[in-house]
Design an enzyme around this catalytic site. Structure first.
Site, mmCIF file in Angstrom:
data_model
loop_
_atom_site.group_PDB
_atom_site.id
_atom_site.type_symbol
_atom_site.label_atom_id
_atom_site.label_comp_id
_atom_site.label_asym_id
_atom_site.label_seq_id
_atom_site.Cartn_x
_atom_site.Cartn_y
_atom_site.Cartn_z
ATOM 1 N N GLU A 1 0.826 -1.203 0.000
ATOM 2 C CA GLU A 1 0.000 0.000 0.000
ATOM 3 C C GLU A 1 0.862 1.256 0.000
ATOM 4 O O GLU A 1 1.915 1.296 0.617
ATOM 5 C CB GLU A 1 -0.861 0.010 1.261
ATOM 6 C CG GLU A 1 -1.816 -1.158 1.290
ATOM 7 C CD GLU A 1 -2.660 -1.160 2.540
ATOM 8 O OE1 GLU A 1 -3.154 -2.243 2.882
ATOM 9 O OE2 GLU A 1 -2.805 -0.109 3.184
ATOM 10 N N CYS B 1 3.221 8.424 1.316
ATOM 11 C CA CYS B 1 3.596 7.475 2.370
ATOM 12 C C CYS B 1 3.793 6.129 1.693
ATOM 13 O O CYS B 1 2.841 5.550 1.169
ATOM 14 C CB CYS B 1 2.460 7.403 3.384
ATOM 15 S SG CYS B 1 2.704 6.135 4.625
ATOM 16 N N CYS C 1 5.445 -7.313 7.468
ATOM 17 C CA CYS C 1 6.391 -6.867 8.495
ATOM 18 C C CYS C 1 6.585 -7.997 9.497
ATOM 19 O O CYS C 1 5.661 -8.738 9.791
ATOM 20 C CB CYS C 1 5.837 -5.636 9.202
ATOM 21 S SG CYS C 1 6.970 -4.944 10.418
ATOM 22 N N CYS D 1 3.525 -5.870 15.819
ATOM 23 C CA CYS D 1 2.842 -4.972 16.770
ATOM 24 C C CYS D 1 1.352 -5.328 16.796
ATOM 25 O O CYS D 1 0.745 -5.539 15.732
ATOM 26 C CB CYS D 1 3.033 -3.518 16.371
ATOM 27 S SG CYS D 1 4.784 -3.072 16.283
ATOM 28 N N CYS E 1 -1.386 -3.221 14.799
ATOM 29 C CA CYS E 1 -1.091 -2.866 13.409
ATOM 30 C C CYS E 1 -1.566 -3.943 12.434
ATOM 31 O O CYS E 1 -1.242 -5.118 12.592
ATOM 32 C CB CYS E 1 0.414 -2.662 13.270
ATOM 33 S SG CYS E 1 0.986 -2.422 11.582
ATOM 34 N N GLY F 1 5.717 -2.255 6.609
ATOM 35 C CA GLY F 1 7.086 -2.701 6.828
ATOM 36 C C GLY F 1 7.878 -1.840 7.778
ATOM 37 O O GLY F 1 7.496 -0.727 8.106
ATOM 38 N N GLU F 2 8.995 -2.393 8.213
ATOM 39 C CA GLU F 2 9.898 -1.703 9.126
ATOM 40 C C GLU F 2 11.152 -1.307 8.328
ATOM 41 O O GLU F 2 11.966 -2.170 7.979
ATOM 42 C CB GLU F 2 10.234 -2.635 10.309
ATOM 43 C CG GLU F 2 11.391 -2.207 11.165
ATOM 44 C CD GLU F 2 11.322 -0.757 11.646
ATOM 45 O OE1 GLU F 2 10.267 -0.300 12.119
ATOM 46 O OE2 GLU F 2 12.360 -0.072 11.546
ATOM 47 N N SER G 1 10.180 6.266 9.636
ATOM 48 C CA SER G 1 9.561 5.852 10.898
ATOM 49 C C SER G 1 10.026 4.454 11.288
ATOM 50 O O SER G 1 10.024 3.540 10.463
ATOM 51 C CB SER G 1 8.040 5.876 10.729
ATOM 52 O OG SER G 1 7.407 5.481 11.913
ATOM 53 N N SER H 1 8.339 5.139 16.726
ATOM 54 C CA SER H 1 7.028 4.688 17.205
ATOM 55 C C SER H 1 7.196 4.211 18.636
ATOM 56 O O SER H 1 7.679 3.109 18.868
ATOM 57 C CB SER H 1 6.527 3.553 16.310
ATOM 58 O OG SER H 1 6.380 4.031 15.000
ATOM 59 N N HIS I 1 4.645 4.723 21.476
ATOM 60 C CA HIS I 1 3.337 4.145 21.811
ATOM 61 C C HIS I 1 3.139 3.670 23.247
ATOM 62 O O HIS I 1 2.104 3.056 23.545
ATOM 63 C CB HIS I 1 2.983 2.986 20.874
ATOM 64 C CG HIS I 1 2.981 3.349 19.406
ATOM 65 N ND1 HIS I 1 2.472 4.529 18.923
ATOM 66 C CD2 HIS I 1 3.434 2.670 18.325
ATOM 67 C CE1 HIS I 1 2.617 4.552 17.609
ATOM 68 N NE2 HIS I 1 3.192 3.459 17.228
ATOM 69 N N CYS J 1 -1.977 2.256 6.964
ATOM 70 C CA CYS J 1 -1.458 1.209 6.079
ATOM 71 C C CYS J 1 -1.656 -0.201 6.601
ATOM 72 O O CYS J 1 -1.677 -0.454 7.776
ATOM 73 C CB CYS J 1 -0.006 1.461 5.769
ATOM 74 S SG CYS J 1 0.154 2.422 4.279
HETATM 75 N N1 SAH Z 1 7.352 0.045 10.914
HETATM 76 C C1 SAH Z 1 7.496 1.444 11.088
HETATM 77 C C2 SAH Z 1 6.826 2.258 10.018
HETATM 78 C C3 SAH Z 1 5.517 1.771 9.491
HETATM 79 S S1 SAH Z 1 4.154 1.880 10.585
HETATM 80 C C4 SAH Z 1 7.002 1.854 12.450
HETATM 81 O O1 SAH Z 1 6.398 1.050 13.128
HETATM 82 O O2 SAH Z 1 7.283 2.979 12.834
HETATM 83 C C5 SAH Z 1 3.784 3.612 10.532
HETATM 84 C C6 SAH Z 1 3.177 4.158 11.781
HETATM 85 O O3 SAH Z 1 1.815 3.737 11.922
HETATM 86 C C7 SAH Z 1 3.890 3.738 13.048
HETATM 87 O O4 SAH Z 1 4.046 4.829 13.917
HETATM 88 C C8 SAH Z 1 2.928 2.709 13.602
HETATM 89 O O5 SAH Z 1 3.147 2.497 14.965
HETATM 90 C C9 SAH Z 1 1.600 3.328 13.265
HETATM 91 N N2 SAH Z 1 0.444 2.443 13.332
HETATM 92 C C10 SAH Z 1 0.353 1.146 12.983
HETATM 93 N N3 SAH Z 1 -0.887 0.680 13.194
HETATM 94 C C11 SAH Z 1 -1.603 1.697 13.684
HETATM 95 C C12 SAH Z 1 -2.964 1.838 14.115
HETATM 96 N N4 SAH Z 1 -3.813 0.817 14.076
HETATM 97 N N5 SAH Z 1 -3.355 3.042 14.570
HETATM 98 C C13 SAH Z 1 -2.485 4.088 14.615
HETATM 99 N N6 SAH Z 1 -1.200 4.020 14.222
HETATM 100 C C14 SAH Z 1 -0.759 2.829 13.776
HETATM 101 FE FE1 SF4 Z 2 5.681 -3.384 11.572
HETATM 102 FE FE2 SF4 Z 2 5.490 -0.772 12.108
HETATM 103 FE FE3 SF4 Z 2 3.293 -2.328 11.953
HETATM 104 FE FE4 SF4 Z 2 4.940 -2.592 14.007
HETATM 105 S S1 SF4 Z 2 3.731 -0.769 13.495
HETATM 106 S S2 SF4 Z 2 4.054 -4.266 12.822
HETATM 107 S S3 SF4 Z 2 6.907 -2.241 13.043
HETATM 108 S S4 SF4 Z 2 4.685 -1.850 10.310
#
Ligand code: SAH
Ligand code: SF4
Length: 346
Positions: A91, A104, A111, A115, A118, A158-159, A190, A213, A215, A332
């Site tokens: 995406e 973005c 990934c 998390c 996510c 992805g990370e 990020s 991130s 959180h 995403c």
């Molecule tokens: N893997 C990297 C970048 C991709 S995720 C990372 O984790 O930073 C991009 C951002 O979206 C991150 O800050 C992630 O924590 C956040 N994110 C993922 N799922 C989410 C959700 N359900 N609600 C809000 N933010 C979310």
């Molecule tokens: Fe991967 Fe970022 Fe999603 Fe965590 S928040 S699972 S690191 S994409």
């Protein structure tokens, strides 16, 4: 096997074409064509037919095809599901701000980090993206929307630091003056906090914005929602962030998804403030996007504003992230997940 020409730096291409007896300026021309988005070698009109044929026999050009597109009725945000030659899809989201267009993009298919909040983390990992596939996402969006992208955030699926080499290659290519020429100051990366890679990145002294991130204000909560924290705890992570700031002079942006009843109390805000005290940073609060099956709910507006008030009283600046495209699930991982489900039920 054909090689990926769109991931090669100008110097690498010069070296490769030198083997065929081509001068450096010829390689620069080819580099310019590739980085400006030609889809076939035959479009390289100032390159001899002989060389074009040699290129065709040895290289391929990455493209991203639009599988699905959603456009927000509220703000015009466009969300794409883009597929590559092997059928894998990721995406990308194109957002319009007053200063221009921000894209973005994804850095991996899926990934590994898992998390719990996510959508991407919940659907597993397929493979890393190449640098040229990251660039192809930008080009597909530009072409579809008829615009030029001015800012990039590596915040899709992805990370990025788990695909470190390809991401650094992408950064070099996308900021190249003969390519898309998007400067580092217009790029954010990020990460969920891969500590050793944060030190590596710090040494590069790139002028991009690092978003971390976070959180959660403590290891107990963070290890529950972000498995990576069991390997690199908050203390280690913030130490790496301090070093990053020292080396680059850049402010770090901490992402904090507000989850109702999990990490959003006044006590959590104070704990967060005391850990971030004295750091050149900013906190970005994001009402958590509810992903099917996770059971998380977003904190209410009032709670978010009280959380900010506690942070600000302690001298930490914080804002609520503007949520663009909320009607199209712009966070995403959700579109691909829906797509995968559709495929399974077909
Ligand atoms: N893997 C990297 C970048 C991709 S995720 C990372 O984790 O930073 C991009 C951002 O979206 C991150 O800050 C992630 O924590 C956040 N994110 C993922 N799922 C989410 C959700 N359900 N609600 C809000 N933010 C979310
Ligand atoms: Fe991967 Fe970022 Fe999603 Fe965590 S928040 S699972 S690191 S994409």
């Amino acid at each position: 096997m054909l090689k990926d020409i769109g991931s090669m730096t100008r110097e690498e291409l010069q070296e490769a074409l030198k083997q065929w007896g081509e001068p450096a300026y010829r390689a620069s021309q080819v580099f310019g064509w590739v980085q400006n988005g030609v889809k076939s070698f035959d479009e390289m009109t100032n390159v001899s037919k002989k060389l074009r044929e040699q290129l065709i026999q040895n290289y391929y050009i990455s493209c991203a095809a639009i599988e699905k597109k959603l456009i927000s009725d509220y703000d015009g945000t466009r969300k794409y599901l883009l597929s590559f030659q092997d059928g894998e899809a990721v995406e990308s989201v194109l957002m319009q701000y007053h200063h221009g267009y921000t894209s973005c993009i994804s850095t991996q298919v899926g990934c590994k980090m898992g998390c719990t909040f996510c959508a991407t983390g919940q659907s597993g990992f397929s493979r890393n993206l190449t640098a040229s596939e990251m660039l192809a996402q930008l080009r597909a969006e530009q072409e579809d929307a008829g615009i030029r992208i001015s800012n990039i955030v590596l915040m899709g699926m992805g990370e990025p630091l788990d695909n470190y080499e390809n991401v650094l290659r992408f950064l070099e290519l996308v900021s190249h003056p003969d390519g898309m020429n998007i400067g580092m100051r217009h790029i954010s990366l990020s990460t969920c906090g891969l500590v050793p890679r944060i030190y590596d990145l710090a040494e590069r002294k790139l002028q991009l914005t690092l978003s971390v991130s976070l959180h959660a204000p403590n290891d107990q909560i963070r290890s529950r929602t972000m498995p990576v924290n069991r390997k690199y705890g908050i203390g280690q992570l913030l130490q790496a962030c301090r070093e990053y700031i020292r080396q680059t002079g850049r402010r770090i942006s901490f992402e904090y998804a507000m989850i109702d009843g999990v990490n959003d109390s006044d006590a959590h805000a104070s704990e967060l403030a005391s850990r971030l005290k004295g750091m050149l940073c900013h906190v970005n609060l994001i009402p958590v996007n509810t992903v099917g099956g996770t059971g998380y709910r977003k904190s209410c507006q009032d709670r978010i504003h009280r959380f900010i008030a506690v942070l600000e009283k302690a001298g930490i600046t914080a804002t609520v992230r503007r949520t663009l495209g909320s009607d199209i699930n712009a966070s995403c991982g959700q579109l691909r997940r829906a797509h995968l489900k559709e495929e399974q039920t077909e």
